[in-house]
Design a protein around this motif. Structure first.
Motif, PDB file in Angstrom:
ATOM      1  N   TYR A 133       0.845  -1.186   0.000  1.00  0.00           N
ATOM      2  CA  TYR A 133       0.000   0.000   0.000  1.00  0.00           C
ATOM      3  C   TYR A 133       0.892   1.250   0.000  1.00  0.00           C
ATOM      4  O   TYR A 133       1.981   1.256   0.581  1.00  0.00           O
ATOM      5  CB  TYR A 133      -0.878   0.069   1.256  1.00  0.00           C
ATOM      6  CG  TYR A 133      -2.070  -0.853   1.250  1.00  0.00           C
ATOM      7  CD1 TYR A 133      -1.959  -2.165   1.666  1.00  0.00           C
ATOM      8  CD2 TYR A 133      -3.326  -0.389   0.851  1.00  0.00           C
ATOM      9  CE1 TYR A 133      -3.061  -3.006   1.677  1.00  0.00           C
ATOM     10  CE2 TYR A 133      -4.435  -1.221   0.865  1.00  0.00           C
ATOM     11  CZ  TYR A 133      -4.288  -2.530   1.276  1.00  0.00           C
ATOM     12  OH  TYR A 133      -5.383  -3.357   1.288  1.00  0.00           O
ATOM     13  N   GLN A 184       0.725   5.143   1.357  1.00  0.00           N
ATOM     14  CA  GLN A 184      -0.035   6.007   2.255  1.00  0.00           C
ATOM     15  C   GLN A 184       0.576   7.404   2.250  1.00  0.00           C
ATOM     16  O   GLN A 184       1.538   7.676   2.982  1.00  0.00           O
ATOM     17  CB  GLN A 184      -0.054   5.440   3.683  1.00  0.00           C
ATOM     18  CG  GLN A 184      -0.918   6.255   4.631  1.00  0.00           C
ATOM     19  CD  GLN A 184      -0.924   5.710   6.050  1.00  0.00           C
ATOM     20  OE1 GLN A 184      -0.083   4.900   6.433  1.00  0.00           O
ATOM     21  NE2 GLN A 184      -1.894   6.128   6.836  1.00  0.00           N
ATOM     22  N   GLY A 219      -5.548   7.815   3.783  1.00  0.00           N
ATOM     23  CA  GLY A 219      -5.648   6.387   4.004  1.00  0.00           C
ATOM     24  C   GLY A 219      -4.756   5.608   3.059  1.00  0.00           C
ATOM     25  O   GLY A 219      -4.375   6.100   1.998  1.00  0.00           O
ATOM     26  N   PRO A 220      -4.398   4.381   3.429  1.00  0.00           N
ATOM     27  CA  PRO A 220      -3.582   3.538   2.540  1.00  0.00           C
ATOM     28  C   PRO A 220      -4.317   3.247   1.236  1.00  0.00           C
ATOM     29  O   PRO A 220      -5.524   3.020   1.236  1.00  0.00           O
ATOM     30  CB  PRO A 220      -3.390   2.257   3.359  1.00  0.00           C
ATOM     31  CG  PRO A 220      -3.640   2.647   4.778  1.00  0.00           C
ATOM     32  CD  PRO A 220      -4.669   3.719   4.727  1.00  0.00           C
ATOM     33  N   LEU A 269      -4.091   0.748  -2.175  1.00  0.00           N
ATOM     34  CA  LEU A 269      -3.463  -0.478  -2.660  1.00  0.00           C
ATOM     35  C   LEU A 269      -2.690  -0.233  -3.953  1.00  0.00           C
ATOM     36  O   LEU A 269      -3.198   0.383  -4.892  1.00  0.00           O
ATOM     37  CB  LEU A 269      -4.531  -1.545  -2.889  1.00  0.00           C
ATOM     38  CG  LEU A 269      -4.015  -2.904  -3.336  1.00  0.00           C
ATOM     39  CD1 LEU A 269      -3.222  -3.571  -2.211  1.00  0.00           C
ATOM     40  CD2 LEU A 269      -5.178  -3.796  -3.764  1.00  0.00           C
ATOM     41  N   TYR A 318      -0.980  -6.666  -5.112  1.00  0.00           N
ATOM     42  CA  TYR A 318      -0.935  -7.735  -4.148  1.00  0.00           C
ATOM     43  C   TYR A 318      -0.721  -9.081  -4.809  1.00  0.00           C
ATOM     44  O   TYR A 318      -1.010  -9.260  -5.998  1.00  0.00           O
ATOM     45  CB  TYR A 318      -2.105  -7.709  -3.174  1.00  0.00           C
ATOM     46  CG  TYR A 318      -3.411  -8.305  -3.590  1.00  0.00           C
ATOM     47  CD1 TYR A 318      -4.352  -7.544  -4.275  1.00  0.00           C
ATOM     48  CD2 TYR A 318      -3.760  -9.600  -3.220  1.00  0.00           C
ATOM     49  CE1 TYR A 318      -5.583  -8.082  -4.593  1.00  0.00           C
ATOM     50  CE2 TYR A 318      -4.990 -10.132  -3.524  1.00  0.00           C
ATOM     51  CZ  TYR A 318      -5.905  -9.366  -4.215  1.00  0.00           C
ATOM     52  OH  TYR A 318      -7.123  -9.894  -4.519  1.00  0.00           O
ATOM     53  N   LEU A 320       3.501   0.771   2.880  1.00  0.00           N
ATOM     54  CA  LEU A 320       3.125  -0.244   3.856  1.00  0.00           C
ATOM     55  C   LEU A 320       3.021  -1.608   3.197  1.00  0.00           C
ATOM     56  O   LEU A 320       2.422  -1.750   2.132  1.00  0.00           O
ATOM     57  CB  LEU A 320       1.767   0.087   4.481  1.00  0.00           C
ATOM     58  CG  LEU A 320       1.683   1.326   5.352  1.00  0.00           C
ATOM     59  CD1 LEU A 320       0.228   1.697   5.610  1.00  0.00           C
ATOM     60  CD2 LEU A 320       2.392   1.093   6.675  1.00  0.00           C
TER      61      LEU A 320
END
Lengths: 114, 116
Positions: free
Chosen positions: B35, B37, B42-43, B45, B48, B91
């Motif tokens: 992520y 940020q 907010g984080p 994406l 993944y 993150l």
């Protein structure tokens, strides 16, 4: 697409007072909602989660109830402490590109004063 | 149980430089997320993986960002030719199974990048 809205960017309270942090969401799927808390210079950590309509879930003095009728999952605490000062994120599991992801709101910074 | 480990914790770059961030997820977690940020947000994406396979990288700026997880364990996120707009905390998070089942996402402490 799906979205999460947190209306308060900054909340400042005196120790011992109650707090409610707002979270509303939009999704076409059955929702799974989460609250994460991030203290300064630390990793975000899960605080609460729920997918059950109208059922209160609690952890560490915080509680929230998922209301599908109003698309809300507000976070509450009856008496805030100095240690509750942190950034709080509401998040929603979203189906996108054929898989599930977690999307976050913009966050609410809670500051508790002595 | 060890948590998600990230390094380096901080990086300061000039525009045009490259940086790599490394993540070691919780042992046994098959799903790993990166992520971005930005400050006071907010984080968001980026990409993944499930095991070594990329599941979704649609939010990754592909011309300068890349991410790999070659053995399905550790992962590296690389930014080439960094821009000031890349200033953010990166993150890494991991989970066992899909999050739509309510599985918990565990985050690392993040890698804070400042591009000047």
């Amino acid at each position: 697409g799906d979205s999460v809205t947190q209306t308060e960017g900054l909340v400042t309270l005196t120790k011992g007072l109650p707090v409610m942090l707002n979270c509303t969401y939009q999704t076409t799927y059955s929702p799974f909602l989460f609250w994460y808390v991030q203290h300064l210079n630390e990793a975000p950590k899960l605080l609460l989660k729920s997918s059950t309509d109208n059922k209160r879930t609690e952890h560490q003095g915080f509680y929230a109830t998922l209301h599908k009728s109003s698309s809300s999952f507000h976070l509450q605490k009856s008496s805030v402490q100095l240690s509750d000062s942190a950034l709080y994120f509401c998040a929603l599991s979203e189906r996108a590109s054929g898989s599930w992801q977690l999307i976050f709101g913009s966050g609410t910074q809670l500051t508790v004063m002595p | 149980e060890a948590g998600v480990t990230q390094s380096p914790r901080y990086a300061v770059l000039q525009e045009g430089q490259a940086v790599s961030f490394w993540c070691d997820p919780i042992s046994g977690h098959d799903t790993l997320y990166w992520y971005q940020q930005p400050r006071d947000q907010g984080p968001q994406l980026l990409v993944y993986f499930r095991d070594e396979a990329v599941i979704d990288n649609s939010q990754l700026p592909s011309d300068r960002f890349s991410a790999v997880r070659p053995k399905g364990t550790n992962s590296t996120l690389k930014i080439q030719s960094a821009k000031q707009g890349d200033t953010a905390t990166y993150l890494c998070a991991s989970s066992f199974g899909q999050i739509n089942s309510g599985n918990t996402l565990y985050f690392g402490e993040g890698s804070r990048l400042i591009v000047v």
